[in-house]
Design an enzyme around this catalytic site. Structure first.
Site, PDB file in Angstrom:
ATOM      1  N   SER A  97       0.824  -1.197   0.000  1.00  0.00           N
ATOM      2  CA  SER A  97       0.000   0.000   0.000  1.00  0.00           C
ATOM      3  C   SER A  97       0.867   1.260   0.000  1.00  0.00           C
ATOM      4  CB  SER A  97      -0.954  -0.044   1.201  1.00  0.00           C
ATOM      5  OG  SER A  97      -1.975   0.904   1.072  1.00  0.00           O
ATOM      6  N   ASP A 227      -9.606  -5.007  -4.819  1.00  0.00           N
ATOM      7  CA  ASP A 227      -9.045  -4.060  -3.865  1.00  0.00           C
ATOM      8  C   ASP A 227      -9.975  -2.848  -3.765  1.00  0.00           C
ATOM      9  OD1 ASP A 227      -7.514  -2.086  -2.511  1.00  0.00           O
ATOM     10  OD2 ASP A 227      -5.641  -2.993  -3.221  1.00  0.00           O
ATOM     11  N   HIS A 256      -7.500  -5.667  -0.441  1.00  0.00           N
ATOM     12  CA  HIS A 256      -6.329  -4.813  -0.247  1.00  0.00           C
ATOM     13  C   HIS A 256      -5.333  -5.442   0.735  1.00  0.00           C
ATOM     14  CE1 HIS A 256      -4.080  -1.087  -0.293  1.00  0.00           C
ATOM     15  NE2 HIS A 256      -4.096  -1.036   1.026  1.00  0.00           N
TER      16      HIS A 256
END
Length: 276
Positions: A97, A227, A256
């Protein structure tokens, strides 16, 4: 485990496990978490003979809760401080991320001399926010709302995110893990509210396009097509196209937070990439 002090006086916490002469894998966590989010990866790669390093970003986890410097330049420079302190060479840098953006910016800003490969997972590059040149990005109002929720009630916000979209627990048939949800909340609440508030701008408004284009080492791009935090089409897919030497792995239905929910698959694919 230890601390390194940066040039601007911030103490960065890091974990450093494994044989000193082993191949290093350096892990970069996502927002608003800490090095603890890599538990499943640290133990797996340690068991496979690697030296694993993971740090808490400034204002996150056990690192200093400073009010400033919450931008990608400082994030990258903090990584360089840990790398220099430990004398790391030939490392594989893995980021999830926001941590994926940190990996890309660190390599572009500090060079490839000490990096052999990289992997970015569910990562924010090339650019999350919508702009005239990035019409498929998310409207700035989405990120403004995240900041508003954090400011209004951070504790509740940090419960809602992992209970819902982060791990895909809001999808039909999902089986939420109370332990995973509580661990996300625990890590988030350890950190600094100001760092997390500013971090939303850092991960959403930083344009990594030129960084991606400049990197020549092999980069594995891993992204789930479900995601809900960092949409696949405008992130993983585009990053793989912009990189000079990329491999894209798309995971059908993965959320995610797939390094946690699908650790066995992610770990195996990372290991294969590192060994190749």
């Amino acid at each position: 485990m230890g601390y390194v002090t940066t040039q601007d006086g911030v103490e960065i916490f890091y974990k450093d496990w494994g044989p000193r002469d082993a191949q290093v894998i350096f892990f970069h966590h996502g927002w608003p978490l800490s090095a603890d989010d890599w538990d499943a990866q640290l133990l797996f790669f340690l068991a496979n003979g690697y030296r694993v390093i993971a740090h808490d970003r400034r204002g996150h986890g056990r690192s200093t809760q400073v009010w400033d410097g919450h931008d990608m330049d400082h994030y990258a420079d903090d990584v360089a401080a840990v790398v220099d302190h430990l004398g790391v060479k030939g490392a594989v840098h893995v980021g999830h991320s926001t941590g994926g953006g940190e990996v890309i910016h660190y390599i572009a800003r500090h060079g490839e001399d000490r990096v052999s490969k990289a992997a970015i997972i569910s990562a924010v590059p090339p650019l999350m926010v919508q702009t005239p040149s990035n019409s498929d990005g998310l409207p700035k109002s989405v990120f403004d709302d995240l900041q508003a929720q954090l400011q209004a009630n951070r504790a509740q916000f940090y419960l809602d995110v992992p209970t819902g979209p982060f791990y895909g627990y809001n999808r039909p048939g999902a089986k939420p893990s109370e332990g995973i949800i509580r661990n996300w909340w625990r890590q988030g609440m350890m950190g600094c509210a100001k760092a997390h508030y500013d971090g939303i701008v850092a991960f959403s408004q930083t344009d990594f396009t030129d960084d991606l284009k400049s990197i020549t080492i092999p980069v594995l791009v891993m992204h789930g097509d479900d995601d809900q935090i960092v949409p696949y089409a405008n992130s993983g897919l585009l990053s793989a196209k912009l990189l000079q030497n990329s491999t894209l792995k798309t995971y059908s239905g993965y959320p995610h937070g797939m390094p946690t929910t699908n650790a066995d698959t992610i770990n195996a694919d990372l290991l294969a990439f590192i060994r190749d």
